[in-house]
Design a protein around this motif. Structure first.
Motif, mmCIF file in Angstrom:
data_model
loop_
_atom_site.group_PDB
_atom_site.id
_atom_site.type_symbol
_atom_site.label_atom_id
_atom_site.label_comp_id
_atom_site.label_asym_id
_atom_site.label_seq_id
_atom_site.Cartn_x
_atom_site.Cartn_y
_atom_site.Cartn_z
ATOM 1 N N ARG A 173 0.875 -1.186 0.000
ATOM 2 C CA ARG A 173 0.000 0.000 0.000
ATOM 3 C C ARG A 173 0.913 1.237 0.000
ATOM 4 O O ARG A 173 0.893 2.051 0.920
ATOM 5 C CB ARG A 173 -0.886 0.013 1.239
ATOM 6 N N LEU A 174 1.706 1.329 -1.056
ATOM 7 C CA LEU A 174 2.750 2.354 -1.092
ATOM 8 C C LEU A 174 2.186 3.771 -0.979
ATOM 9 O O LEU A 174 2.776 4.648 -0.342
ATOM 10 C CB LEU A 174 3.541 2.220 -2.395
ATOM 11 N N ALA A 175 1.039 3.980 -1.627
ATOM 12 C CA ALA A 175 0.472 5.325 -1.686
ATOM 13 C C ALA A 175 0.267 5.922 -0.297
ATOM 14 O O ALA A 175 0.385 7.126 -0.114
ATOM 15 C CB ALA A 175 -0.860 5.283 -2.437
ATOM 16 N N ARG A 176 -0.025 5.097 0.696
ATOM 17 C CA ARG A 176 -0.264 5.606 2.048
ATOM 18 C C ARG A 176 1.014 5.647 2.888
ATOM 19 O O ARG A 176 0.994 6.126 4.023
ATOM 20 C CB ARG A 176 -1.302 4.743 2.767
ATOM 21 N N HIS A 177 2.092 5.117 2.330
ATOM 22 C CA HIS A 177 3.261 4.965 3.199
ATOM 23 C C HIS A 177 4.540 5.611 2.695
ATOM 24 O O HIS A 177 5.614 5.364 3.242
ATOM 25 C CB HIS A 177 3.459 3.466 3.520
ATOM 26 N N VAL A 178 4.417 6.416 1.638
ATOM 27 C CA VAL A 178 5.585 7.188 1.201
ATOM 28 C C VAL A 178 5.157 8.642 0.985
ATOM 29 O O VAL A 178 4.186 8.913 0.287
ATOM 30 C CB VAL A 178 6.203 6.628 -0.104
ATOM 31 N N ILE A 179 5.893 9.555 1.629
ATOM 32 C CA ILE A 179 5.696 10.988 1.372
ATOM 33 C C ILE A 179 6.918 11.464 0.598
ATOM 34 O O ILE A 179 8.058 11.175 0.984
ATOM 35 C CB ILE A 179 5.585 11.800 2.686
ATOM 36 N N VAL A 180 6.665 12.172 -0.516
ATOM 37 C CA VAL A 180 7.790 12.685 -1.309
ATOM 38 C C VAL A 180 8.021 14.143 -0.951
ATOM 39 O O VAL A 180 7.137 14.983 -1.083
ATOM 40 C CB VAL A 180 7.528 12.541 -2.818
ATOM 41 N N SER A 181 9.215 14.390 -0.452
ATOM 42 C CA SER A 181 9.645 15.757 -0.141
ATOM 43 C C SER A 181 10.871 15.999 -1.024
ATOM 44 O O SER A 181 10.859 15.620 -2.188
ATOM 45 C CB SER A 181 9.962 15.801 1.355
ATOM 46 N N ASP A 182 11.949 16.600 -0.488
ATOM 47 C CA ASP A 182 13.175 16.680 -1.283
ATOM 48 C C ASP A 182 13.685 15.276 -1.583
ATOM 49 O O ASP A 182 14.401 15.033 -2.547
ATOM 50 C CB ASP A 182 14.238 17.523 -0.556
ATOM 51 N N ARG A 183 13.313 14.338 -0.721
ATOM 52 C CA ARG A 183 13.592 12.913 -0.949
ATOM 53 C C ARG A 183 12.372 12.140 -0.453
ATOM 54 O O ARG A 183 11.525 12.707 0.247
ATOM 55 C CB ARG A 183 14.866 12.484 -0.224
ATOM 56 N N PRO A 184 12.265 10.862 -0.807
ATOM 57 C CA PRO A 184 11.104 10.119 -0.310
ATOM 58 C C PRO A 184 11.300 9.669 1.138
ATOM 59 O O PRO A 184 12.411 9.307 1.527
ATOM 60 C CB PRO A 184 11.044 8.909 -1.244
ATOM 61 N N TYR A 185 10.219 9.712 1.902
ATOM 62 C CA TYR A 185 10.232 9.235 3.280
ATOM 63 C C TYR A 185 9.244 8.087 3.417
ATOM 64 O O TYR A 185 8.061 8.259 3.108
ATOM 65 C CB TYR A 185 9.805 10.339 4.252
ATOM 66 N N ILE A 186 9.728 6.945 3.870
ATOM 67 C CA ILE A 186 8.821 5.847 4.203
ATOM 68 C C ILE A 186 8.296 6.133 5.609
ATOM 69 O O ILE A 186 9.073 6.460 6.514
ATOM 70 C CB ILE A 186 9.568 4.493 4.154
ATOM 71 N N ILE A 187 6.966 6.070 5.773
ATOM 72 C CA ILE A 187 6.383 6.390 7.086
ATOM 73 C C ILE A 187 5.636 5.174 7.646
ATOM 74 O O ILE A 187 5.385 4.213 6.924
ATOM 75 C CB ILE A 187 5.405 7.595 7.004
ATOM 76 N N ASP A 188 5.293 5.273 8.926
ATOM 77 C CA ASP A 188 4.348 4.370 9.591
ATOM 78 C C ASP A 188 4.895 2.951 9.773
ATOM 79 O O ASP A 188 4.690 2.071 8.930
ATOM 80 C CB ASP A 188 3.026 4.347 8.804
ATOM 81 N N PHE A 189 5.523 2.734 10.922
ATOM 82 C CA PHE A 189 6.152 1.441 11.190
ATOM 83 C C PHE A 189 5.322 0.571 12.134
ATOM 84 O O PHE A 189 5.841 -0.362 12.743
ATOM 85 C CB PHE A 189 7.584 1.670 11.702
ATOM 86 N N GLU A 190 4.018 0.868 12.231
ATOM 87 C CA GLU A 190 3.182 0.131 13.195
ATOM 88 C C GLU A 190 2.984 -1.332 12.829
ATOM 89 O O GLU A 190 2.722 -2.145 13.699
ATOM 90 C CB GLU A 190 1.828 0.839 13.393
#
Ligand SMILES: Nc1ncnc2c1ncn2[C@@H]1O[C@H](COP(=O)(O)OP(=O)(O)OP(=O)(O)O)[C@@H](O)[C@H]1O
Ligand SMILES: [Mg+2]
Length: 255
Positions: A173-190
């Motif tokens: 479910r990549l769309a909910r778990h990557v934010i693109v800023s100056d670089r990509p950030y993988i989020i949410d490690f629950e």
């Protein structure tokens, strides 16, 4: 250290004790006990205010994001801005400790927004200003070379997690778990795990290169993804998480 960041003029900063924040701090069900605990926990993290603003609307208030476990708001500890994930009162877990532990482990591999502190109900972390990967690709601003750089950077982070034995668990479910800023950030490690077989590269590569709305857009921008080559590279990588096999996955992206 929390990152220094400007507050947009559209944002509205409220003291953590503002009555307008009550429905967000104990969401979705109000409990006086939960509310009071969370205020004390915010104080223990040095958080003084919450900044309303963002695309998600909860009870009429704009916030940074919402999921099944938490709601995420921009917050301030003195002059420092952070993202604050507040456990939902109906979350299927009693505390944020496990998520914080796994998030810290990801940080030690250079992955994820930097974790600043946590309590039973809260995780404070670096606030990532950017767009979800889906908005980023659909927004259509990405050039071919930028798309390659961002995709490769996501996969490199996934490779680091694979090698470290930390499976994120939700990268399909990549769309909910990557934010693109100056670089990509993988989020949410629950949903992460150190005991499951790791499949970060495989899950993310499938979302970026093969199936779904992100992949369709990436294909259009890159123009020449060789599907068979990607599938073959991923099959081989799946059995052996080596740098060489991972490079073959990257190769299939950078044709
Ligand atoms: N560090 C951050 N900086 C900025 N926004 C963030 C940050 N972390 C999370 N968000 C936003 O908050 C949303 C929800 O966060 P998160 O995925 O951690 O919550 P969740 O309850 O675990 O969600 P889900 O049910 O999708 O697993 C994200 O999709 C994103 O929009
Ligand atoms: Mg989640």
């Amino acid at each position: 250290m929390l990152s220094q960041q400007n507050v947009s003029f559209l944002d509205e900063e409220l003291d953590i004790r503002s009555s307008r924040l009550i429905p967000l701090i104990s969401y979705p069900h109000f409990s006086e006990r939960e509310y009071k605990d969370r205020i004390i926990e915010m104080e223990s993290l040095g958080i003084t205010s919450i900044i309303l603003g963002g695309k998600t609307i909860v009870n009429g208030a704009h916030i940074a994001g919402k999921g099944c476990v938490g709601i995420v708001v921009k917050a301030k500890a003195g002059s420092k801005v952070c993202a604050l994930k507040i456990r939902r009162t109906d979350a299927d877990r009693k505390a944020m400790d496990n998520e914080a532990r796994l998030h810290k482990m990801a940080n030690s591999k250079g992955v994820g927004p930097s974790l600043e502190g946590h309590t039973k109900n809260l995780i404070a972390m670096e606030f990532v200003t950017g767009q979800s990967i889906i908005d980023w690709v659909v927004g259509n601003k990405a050039t071919k070379s930028k798309m390659c750089t961002i995709s490769a950077a996501i996969l490199e982070q996934c490779f680091s997690l694979d090698v470290a034995g930390l499976d994120h668990g939700e990268l399909s479910r990549l769309a909910r778990h990557v934010i693109v800023s100056d670089r990509p950030y993988i989020i949410d490690f629950e949903s992460a795990s150190t005991t499951r077989k790791t499949c970060n590269v495989t899950a993310a590569a499938q979302s970026i290169l093969l199936y779904g709305i992100v992949a369709n857009k990436v294909k259009k921008i890159l123009g020449n993804t060789d599907r068979e080559k990607v599938i073959h590279a991923l099959r081989t990588y799946k059995h052996l998480h080596t740098r060489a096999k991972f490079d073959a996955v990257l190769d299939s992206l950078l044709l």
